[in-house]
Design an enzyme around this catalytic site. Structure first.
Site, PDB file in Angstrom:
ATOM      1  N   HIS A  79       4.756   0.025  -0.113  1.00  0.00           N
ATOM      2  CA  HIS A  79       5.508  -0.733   0.893  1.00  0.00           C
ATOM      3  C   HIS A  79       4.605  -1.785   1.518  1.00  0.00           C
ATOM      4  CE1 HIS A  79       3.741   2.796   2.900  1.00  0.00           C
ATOM      5  NE2 HIS A  79       3.668   2.057   3.983  1.00  0.00           N
ATOM      6  N   ARG A  87       6.729  -8.914  16.108  1.00  0.00           N
ATOM      7  CA  ARG A  87       7.231  -7.607  15.658  1.00  0.00           C
ATOM      8  C   ARG A  87       6.189  -6.523  15.939  1.00  0.00           C
ATOM      9  NH1 ARG A  87       7.009  -4.631  10.697  1.00  0.00           N
ATOM     10  NH2 ARG A  87       8.744  -3.167  10.611  1.00  0.00           N
ATOM     11  N   ASP A 142       0.876   5.155   1.842  1.00  0.00           N
ATOM     12  CA  ASP A 142       0.187   5.864   2.919  1.00  0.00           C
ATOM     13  C   ASP A 142      -0.438   7.129   2.337  1.00  0.00           C
ATOM     14  OD1 ASP A 142       1.085   3.866   4.520  1.00  0.00           O
ATOM     15  OD2 ASP A 142       2.603   5.049   5.551  1.00  0.00           O
ATOM     16  N   HIS A 199       0.853  -1.196   0.000  1.00  0.00           N
ATOM     17  CA  HIS A 199       0.000   0.000   0.000  1.00  0.00           C
ATOM     18  C   HIS A 199       0.882   1.237   0.000  1.00  0.00           C
ATOM     19  CE1 HIS A 199       1.139  -0.506   4.233  1.00  0.00           C
ATOM     20  NE2 HIS A 199       0.986   0.817   4.327  1.00  0.00           N
TER      21      HIS A 199
END
Ligand SMILES: C=C1C[C@]23C[C@@]1(O)CC[C@H]2[C@@]12CCC[C@@](C)(C(=O)O1)[C@H]2[C@@H]3C(=O)O
Ligand SMILES: O=C(O)CCC(=O)C(=O)O
Ligand SMILES: [Fe+2]
Length: 354
Positions: A292, A302, A236, A234
């Site tokens: 990304h 994570r 941002d 996607h």
């Protein structure tokens, strides 16, 4: 938020799209989360999910006298850079980490008490882009716009203050850092003041509130990390995103033209800053808003914290005049967010004029 809730209300998310998997109770990848052999996986599978190439992003010291020029160059060539000497105390990152861990380690039924509502923005749930994919991501998030108090009090009637105080302090520090960074980035573009009347360094009094959000991302350990995706590819939406990757666990990957997916290895104490769609528009396409994604680890949990900063909801965004024809039509922040909420892959091309 005083600002964008209504933009998201116009594209409510189905309830079943908000509820994450109970990651603590699974020991295999369910079909719903297996991206191998799904239509969605095409961009994902074109390259190995893990062990992909690593790159060194430019590292910019905020105290450097050339910081503005270096940021402009990095935004143009990479769409992103890392920042050191940013002034955010390590203890603040650690406090956010410890509150986020406390939250995400809760049992699924406890976290569900803080579930985001279908048309809301704050709360626990899957990523907002989830409905656009057939498969489910190996991810859970807590989105904070303004105060999370109403959601967190449901879970921790006794200790919700601590969570809220820490998130408030982090958002305040990130807002200040975003404004410092934007000052430098927009200076590198020679932006006239009338184009950025909403920026504190330009505005006089009575300035409207910027659109901001904090997203706590959690990627639990996964028994089949190559079958799943943490966060699907996607871009941002806002002007910039400031990302803190917790610990030395790899996960963030960026699609670089000609190279493919590359890993952005976390650098201790640094934050990653990336160009969002609105800065791509303002730079008239000079700064790319990079596609990304996040991949997951098979043994380690994570976490990442993403802070999004955009102009006030009713201000208009358009290319800064720099002598070339405008590639995008002008629109308000609210309009763009509404478009992206309805069609996250097609929003940018819909406003392109040349
Ligand atoms: C301010 C925002 C940006 C965001 C949508 C949101 O309202 C809050 C969550 C943000 C996030 C985080 C994960 C990736 C992303 C695309 C998503 O689904 O939710 C971004 C959104 C965005 O940049 O549009
Ligand atoms: O977790 C990551 O590294 C990426 C997070 C991200 O892209 C986002 O929150 O928008
Ligand atoms: Fe992102």
């Amino acid at each position: 938020m005083a600002n964008l809730s209504e933009a998201y209300e116009s594209a409510p998310v189905q309830t079943h799209h908000i509820i994450p998997l109970d990651f603590q109770s699974v020991n295999h990848v369910p079909e719903s989360h297996s991206w191998s052999n799904s239509d969605d996986s095409l961009p994902v599978q074109s390259q190995p999910l893990v062990n992909c190439e690593q790159i060194s992003l430019p590292i910019i010291d905020l105290g450097d006298l050339d910081a503005s020029k270096m940021m402009g160059q990095a935004c143009e060539s990479w769409g992103m850079f890392q920042v050191i000497n940013h002034g955010i105390p390590l203890t603040l990152f650690r406090d956010v980490e410890s509150e986020a861990r406390a939250f995400f380690s809760l049992a699924a039924e406890e976290k569900m008490k803080a579930l985001r509502s279908p048309s809301g923005v704050t709360g626990y749930g899957v990523a907002r882009i989830a409905p656009f994919f057939n498969k489910v991501m190996w991810h859970e998030g807590f989105t904070i716009v303004g105060s999370p108090v109403d959601h967190v009090r449901e879970i921790w009637p006794e200790r919700y203050h601590r969570f809220c105080e820490v998130m408030e302090a982090y958002q305040k520090a990130m807002k200040e850092l975003s404004e410092r960074l934007l000052d430098l980035i927009l200076k590198s573009l020679g932006t006239p003041e009338e184009h950025i009347e909403w920026l504190p360094s330009v505005a006089c009094q009575g300035r409207l509130a910027p659109c901001t959000a904090l997203q706590l991302n959690s990627y639990p350990p996964c028994p089949g990390p190559t079958q799943v995706i943490g966060l699907a590819p996607h871009t941002d939406s806002y002007l910039i995103t400031i990302l803190h990757q917790v610990g030395n666990i790899n996960g963030l990957q960026v699609l670089m033209e000609g190279t493919g997916w590359v890993l952005i290895v976390p650098l201790e104490g640094a934050v990653v800053v990336y160009v969002g769609d609105m800065l791509h528009i303002m730079s008239n396409g000079l700064f790319p808003s990079m596609l990304h994604r996040a991949v997951v680890d098979n043994t380690r949990h994570r976490l990442s914290f993403a802070y999004f900063y955009g102009p006030p909801a009713d201000s208009s965004i358009s290319p800064i005049p720099r002598g070339c024809p405008s590639q995008f039509r002008s629109m308000t922040v609210r309009e763009y967010i509404e478009m992206k909420a309805k069609d996250f892959k097609g929003a940018l091309s819909k406003i392109r004029v040349v």
